[in-house]
Design an enzyme around this catalytic site. Structure first.
Site, mmCIF file in Angstrom:
data_model
loop_
_atom_site.group_PDB
_atom_site.id
_atom_site.type_symbol
_atom_site.label_atom_id
_atom_site.label_comp_id
_atom_site.label_asym_id
_atom_site.label_seq_id
_atom_site.Cartn_x
_atom_site.Cartn_y
_atom_site.Cartn_z
ATOM 1 N N HIS A 168 33.847 29.127 42.511
ATOM 2 C CA HIS A 168 32.709 29.816 41.898
ATOM 3 C C HIS A 168 31.363 29.270 42.390
ATOM 4 O O HIS A 168 30.329 29.896 42.166
ATOM 5 C CB HIS A 168 32.761 29.698 40.377
ATOM 6 C CG HIS A 168 33.897 30.439 39.748
ATOM 7 N ND1 HIS A 168 34.128 31.788 39.968
ATOM 8 C CD2 HIS A 168 34.887 30.024 38.906
ATOM 9 C CE1 HIS A 168 35.203 32.172 39.287
ATOM 10 N NE2 HIS A 168 35.682 31.121 38.649
ATOM 11 N N ASP A 227 43.900 33.753 42.112
ATOM 12 C CA ASP A 227 43.408 33.173 40.865
ATOM 13 C C ASP A 227 43.071 34.320 39.925
ATOM 14 O O ASP A 227 42.703 35.405 40.377
ATOM 15 C CB ASP A 227 42.161 32.322 41.150
ATOM 16 C CG ASP A 227 41.702 31.504 39.954
ATOM 17 O OD1 ASP A 227 41.140 32.103 39.009
ATOM 18 O OD2 ASP A 227 41.888 30.280 39.955
ATOM 19 N N HIS A 287 40.526 34.630 38.288
ATOM 20 C CA HIS A 287 39.098 34.902 38.453
ATOM 21 C C HIS A 287 38.741 35.126 39.925
ATOM 22 O O HIS A 287 39.289 34.469 40.803
ATOM 23 C CB HIS A 287 38.260 33.737 37.915
ATOM 24 C CG HIS A 287 38.503 33.424 36.482
ATOM 25 N ND1 HIS A 287 39.163 32.284 36.075
ATOM 26 C CD2 HIS A 287 38.188 34.116 35.354
ATOM 27 C CE1 HIS A 287 39.248 32.265 34.752
ATOM 28 N NE2 HIS A 287 38.664 33.366 34.296
#
Length: 253
Positions: free
Chosen positions: A151, A187, A189
């Site tokens: 991220h 994942d 996300h």
């Protein structure tokens, strides 16, 4: 009342390490390598020309597999577009936390005075592991590190991620001789930081399998139309493969 434990905590690595030990993989079939702190120059490196100078320090976060056992290899890369993995803003914001008892990047991403060092160790180990694989010193490897990284974008730390370990590893892979790098980010996300870093990168193909829910699931990015056909073309992927990948990601989103 005891607060709900944070999802990104040491228990995650302990559980993975226990599973590897139970399977006889590590210790057993893996050789550990030491971790060292990534340098500012590496975090800002333009992989078109600069080289790494690797300095090892003590740690035990990963193992290298020597006998060909098919473990997942953390490999990714920044491309030759003249951009750095991270900007000075990201590096300085992370470093500042080492002088503060507790600080927040976002409401769910906080740090203490040790977090910056931990992030540099994680990134440094991933870089060294990728370099070892690409130079033939290891067949494959698995990096067991925290904090995570996908991220973290060019400027911002978020989603429990301070530095983008995969992007740093990719820079090491390209410098070590890799011509192209495929990132498969599996994942729940979307790895918004990794995608941002590689958006204009011709040597790197980024594929993310994640939950999307029309942008309502964290971090809200990763729609199917964010993928770049020209990058797939540069990699020599046929149009039917492009449609397959779009369909696969749509079903997994």
């Amino acid at each position: 009342m005891k607060s709900h434990p944070h999802p990104e905590r040491p228990d995650r690595l302990q559980a993975i390490a226990a599973s590897l030990a139970t399977a006889g993989i590590f210790p057993g079939r893996c050789c550990p390598i030491s971790a060292r702190e990534i340098t500012r120059e590496e975090l800002q490196m333009d992989v078109c020309g600069n080289k790494f100078e690797l300095i090892c320090v003590r740690s035990m976060h990963a193992g290298i597999v020597n006998d060909g056992w098919p473990l997942f290899a953390i490999l990714a890369s920044k491309g030759c577009n003249g951009d750095a993995v991270h900007s000075s803003e990201n590096i300085e914001d992370v470093e500042l936390t080492s002088r503060i008892f507790a600080s927040y990047f976002t409401p769910d991403t906080y740090a203490n005075e040790h977090s910056a060092c931990a992030a540099r160790l994680a990134a440094g180990l991933c870089a060294d592991l990728a370099s070892a694989i690409c130079t033939g010193h290891a067949k494959n490897g698995f990096a067991l590190v925290r904090p995570p990284g996908h991220h973290a974008g060019v400027k911002q730390a978020m989603g429990f991620c301070l530095h983008n370990n995969a992007a740093v590893a990719a820079s090491a892979a390209l410098v070590a001789g890799a011509k192209k790098v495929l990132i498969v980010d599996w994942d729940v996300h979307h790895g918004n930081g990794t995608q941002e870093i590689f958006e204009q990168s011709k040597p790197v193909l980024y594929i993310s399998l994640h939950r999307h829910e029309g942008g309502k699931f964290y971090p809200g990015t990763g729609a199917a139309d964010e993928f770049y056909g020209e990058i797939l073309y540069e990699w020599g992927v046929r149009s039917n493969a492009f449609r397959f990948l779009n369909g696969l990601i749509s079903r997994c989103s």
